[in-house]
Design a protein around this motif. Structure first.
Motif, PDB file in Angstrom:
ATOM      1  N   GLY A 169     -47.308  30.016 -78.857  1.00 51.49           N
ATOM      2  CA  GLY A 169     -47.905  30.551 -77.642  1.00 51.49           C
ATOM      3  C   GLY A 169     -49.120  31.407 -77.924  1.00 51.49           C
ATOM      4  O   GLY A 169     -50.135  31.335 -77.219  1.00 51.49           O
ATOM      5  N   LEU A 170     -49.033  32.210 -78.972  1.00 44.27           N
ATOM      6  CA  LEU A 170     -50.154  33.060 -79.343  1.00 44.27           C
ATOM      7  C   LEU A 170     -51.350  32.230 -79.788  1.00 44.27           C
ATOM      8  O   LEU A 170     -52.496  32.529 -79.440  1.00 44.27           O
ATOM      9  N   LEU A 171     -51.100  31.164 -80.527  1.00 50.70           N
ATOM     10  CA  LEU A 171     -52.175  30.285 -80.957  1.00 50.70           C
ATOM     11  C   LEU A 171     -52.873  29.640 -79.757  1.00 50.70           C
ATOM     12  O   LEU A 171     -54.107  29.623 -79.675  1.00 50.70           O
ATOM     13  N   ALA A 172     -52.094  29.133 -78.823  1.00 56.39           N
ATOM     14  CA  ALA A 172     -52.690  28.504 -77.641  1.00 56.39           C
ATOM     15  C   ALA A 172     -53.459  29.516 -76.790  1.00 56.39           C
ATOM     16  O   ALA A 172     -54.548  29.217 -76.298  1.00 56.39           O
ATOM     17  N   GLY A 173     -52.917  30.707 -76.623  1.00 58.50           N
ATOM     18  CA  GLY A 173     -53.603  31.733 -75.835  1.00 58.50           C
ATOM     19  C   GLY A 173     -54.907  32.184 -76.461  1.00 58.50           C
ATOM     20  O   GLY A 173     -55.922  32.339 -75.778  1.00 58.50           O
ATOM     21  N   CYS A 174     -54.903  32.371 -77.770  1.00 55.61           N
ATOM     22  CA  CYS A 174     -56.126  32.801 -78.450  1.00 55.61           C
ATOM     23  C   CYS A 174     -57.185  31.704 -78.443  1.00 55.61           C
ATOM     24  O   CYS A 174     -58.376  31.984 -78.288  1.00 55.61           O
ATOM     25  N   LEU A 175     -56.762  30.460 -78.621  1.00 58.69           N
ATOM     26  CA  LEU A 175     -57.720  29.357 -78.547  1.00 58.69           C
ATOM     27  C   LEU A 175     -58.338  29.259 -77.157  1.00 58.69           C
ATOM     28  O   LEU A 175     -59.529  28.985 -77.021  1.00 58.69           O
ATOM     29  N   ALA A 176     -57.538  29.502 -76.117  1.00 58.19           N
ATOM     30  CA  ALA A 176     -58.068  29.478 -74.761  1.00 58.19           C
ATOM     31  C   ALA A 176     -59.110  30.579 -74.560  1.00 58.19           C
ATOM     32  O   ALA A 176     -60.146  30.352 -73.930  1.00 58.19           O
ATOM     33  N   LEU A 177     -58.847  31.765 -75.088  1.00 54.60           N
ATOM     34  CA  LEU A 177     -59.813  32.852 -74.963  1.00 54.60           C
ATOM     35  C   LEU A 177     -61.100  32.546 -75.713  1.00 54.60           C
ATOM     36  O   LEU A 177     -62.204  32.804 -75.203  1.00 54.60           O
ATOM     37  N   ILE A 178     -60.987  31.996 -76.912  1.00 55.81           N
ATOM     38  CA  ILE A 178     -62.171  31.683 -77.705  1.00 55.81           C
ATOM     39  C   ILE A 178     -62.996  30.593 -77.023  1.00 55.81           C
ATOM     40  O   ILE A 178     -64.213  30.706 -76.910  1.00 55.81           O
ATOM     41  N   LEU A 179     -62.338  29.548 -76.552  1.00 56.48           N
ATOM     42  CA  LEU A 179     -63.070  28.476 -75.896  1.00 56.48           C
ATOM     43  C   LEU A 179     -63.681  28.932 -74.573  1.00 56.48           C
ATOM     44  O   LEU A 179     -64.757  28.454 -74.189  1.00 56.48           O
ATOM     45  N   ARG A 227     -64.868  31.949 -74.081  1.00 55.68           N
ATOM     46  CA  ARG A 227     -66.060  32.728 -74.467  1.00 55.68           C
ATOM     47  C   ARG A 227     -67.214  31.821 -74.867  1.00 55.68           C
ATOM     48  O   ARG A 227     -68.369  32.118 -74.599  1.00 55.68           O
ATOM     49  N   LEU A 228     -66.896  30.705 -75.533  1.00 53.60           N
ATOM     50  CA  LEU A 228     -67.943  29.779 -75.957  1.00 53.60           C
ATOM     51  C   LEU A 228     -68.578  29.046 -74.785  1.00 53.60           C
ATOM     52  O   LEU A 228     -69.732  28.652 -74.838  1.00 53.60           O
ATOM     53  N   ARG A 229     -67.800  28.867 -73.745  1.00 55.42           N
ATOM     54  CA  ARG A 229     -68.319  28.145 -72.580  1.00 55.42           C
ATOM     55  C   ARG A 229     -69.309  29.025 -71.887  1.00 55.42           C
ATOM     56  O   ARG A 229     -70.359  28.846 -71.534  1.00 55.42           O
TER      57      ARG A 229
END
Length: 66
Positions: free
Chosen positions: A52-62, A64-66
């Protein structure tokens, strides 16, 4: 924050589904793990939380990139 919580919950559910397909839940319930049930439950919950932490952090990073 709402996006993180959504993807965190989706990551936890996906990790749980993968563990169920692999037979990890069956080992946890039947107790075939020789290390004891408390260690197995801790390991299982850490894995689910990590997914869950991996998916949440990836969502935040993506986001920010958008």
């Amino acid at each position: 924050m709402r996006s993180f919580l959504w993807w965190f919950s989706m990551g936890c559910l996906t990790t749980l589904a993968v563990l169920m397909v692999q037979g990890g839940m069956r080992d946890l319930v039947s107790g075939t793990n020789p290390s004891g049930s408390s260690g197995a439950i801790l390991s299982m919950s850490t894995t689910i939380f990590g997914g869950g932490l991996l998916a949440g952090c990836l969502a935040l990073i993506l986001n920010r990139l958008r």
